[in-house]
Scaffold this active site. Structure first.
Site, PDB file in Angstrom:
ATOM      1  CG  HIS A   1      -1.844   1.087   1.217  1.00  0.00           C
ATOM      2  ND1 HIS A   1      -1.875   1.944   2.380  1.00  0.00           N
ATOM      3  CD2 HIS A   1      -2.862   1.583   0.484  1.00  0.00           C
ATOM      4  CE1 HIS A   1      -2.879   2.758   2.342  1.00  0.00           C
ATOM      5  NE2 HIS A   1      -3.182   2.810   1.230  1.00  0.00           N
TER       6      HIS A   1
ATOM      7  CG  ASP B   1      -1.708   7.313  -2.943  1.00  0.00           C
ATOM      8  OD1 ASP B   1      -2.936   6.680  -3.265  1.00  0.00           O
ATOM      9  OD2 ASP B   1      -1.024   6.642  -2.198  1.00  0.00           O
TER      10      ASP B   1
ATOM     11  CG  HIS C   1      -2.190   8.847   0.757  1.00  0.00           C
ATOM     12  ND1 HIS C   1      -2.831  10.001   1.367  1.00  0.00           N
ATOM     13  CD2 HIS C   1      -2.878   8.018   0.379  1.00  0.00           C
ATOM     14  CE1 HIS C   1      -3.738   9.275   1.960  1.00  0.00           C
ATOM     15  NE2 HIS C   1      -3.950   8.271   1.166  1.00  0.00           N
TER      16      HIS C   1
END
Length: 273
Positions: A5, A27, A41
């Site tokens: 992640h 992201d 992010h």
């Protein structure tokens, strides 16, 4: 698929793959003209994570390409799937098509190397807002226009807004998408979320009349939640700690039923046991 992640700097690609990730999530922020601008992010983000790693978007796909091109010194064979979490919340709905066009041109040049021995990973375009379905159209039509329709074989889709499953299906119909669908469900690791919608997505996937091919749950950092996710039948788990997921997959209860995906596993095919 063990999905690392918030992998927003090139250095983190290696870090997460070493911990056991075979997939990463990045992201993507956009500027006012709908150009992909940074892999970033920002705050707030998941508990226990540094939210501020970033690269210019033009640079990140080059680093990713090196990590996913056989023969490159930075090549990591395990890394087979990349989710681009497209932060389109900053855009007007009518800019979605342009964002898709600009993203396609950028990835074509910097990731796929204009079709000349580029990166081999499968790519999931993850969009937070169903109203931005035209991003998919812009992306696909651009690759076709540029003479690289073949690369669409490597591209899949996700709507990440936890919308009702029938509404997600409607958005895909509008976008003309008939396959390559991953369905995410989840919430930041700072909060709890049950698995009821994951189970609905899995039921659609296994219905024989599915529009969903794969289901992933995010962000899972605990062994207990990992077990619950596997028991619910997910295909992927997004995590800040890939080693935790890898450990649970090695437990006797899961070892026989699950294995870590390799490049030969087609991420667009619904798994039939």
């Amino acid at each position: 698929w063990i999905m690392g992640h918030m992998v927003n700097s090139i250095a983190q690609i290696d870090e997460f793959v070493k911990l056991g990730a075979n997939s990463t999530e990045t992201d993507v922020s956009f500027d006012k003209q709908a150009n992909p601008e940074y892999t970033y992010h920002g705050t707030p983000c998941d508990c226990g994570r540094d939210c501020l790693h970033w690269e210019n978007f033009n640079d990140f796909p080059k680093g990713l390409r090196k990590a996913t091109t056989p023969g490159d010194s930075k090549y990591r064979e395990k890394l087979i799937l990349v989710v681009f979490d497209l932060k389109t919340g900053s855009l007007y709905d009518n800019q979605a098509y342009d964002a898709g066009t600009k993203l396609a041109k950028n990835l074509l040049e910097h990731y796929w190397n204009n079709g000349n021995n580029g990166g081999r990973a499968y790519i999931v375009l993850s969009i937070p807002n169903l109203n931005h379905y035209k991003l998919i159209e812009g992306f696909k039509e651009t690759l076709k226009k540029e003479g690289h329709e073949d690369l669409l074989e490597k591209v899949g889709h996700d709507f990440s807004g936890n919308d009702d499953i029938p509404d997600v299906e409607k958005a895909y119909k509008k976008a003309g998408v008939t396959g390559h669908v991953w369905q995410s469900d989840g919430i930041t690791n700072c909060l709890l979320r049950g698995l009821s919608r994951v189970k609905l997505a899995v039921a659609n996937r296994d219905s024989g009349n599915e529009f969903i091919n794969k289901v992933y749950y995010w962000t899972v950092d605990k062994r207990s939640t990992t077990r619950d996710s596997l028991d619910a039948g997910v295909d992927g788990i997004m995590t800040n700690y890939p080693d935790v997921i890898a450990d649970v997959l090695n437990e006797a209860a899961y070892k026989k039923k699950f294995r870590v995906a390799t490049y030969d596993d087609n991420p667009w095919e619904t798994f039939k046991p």
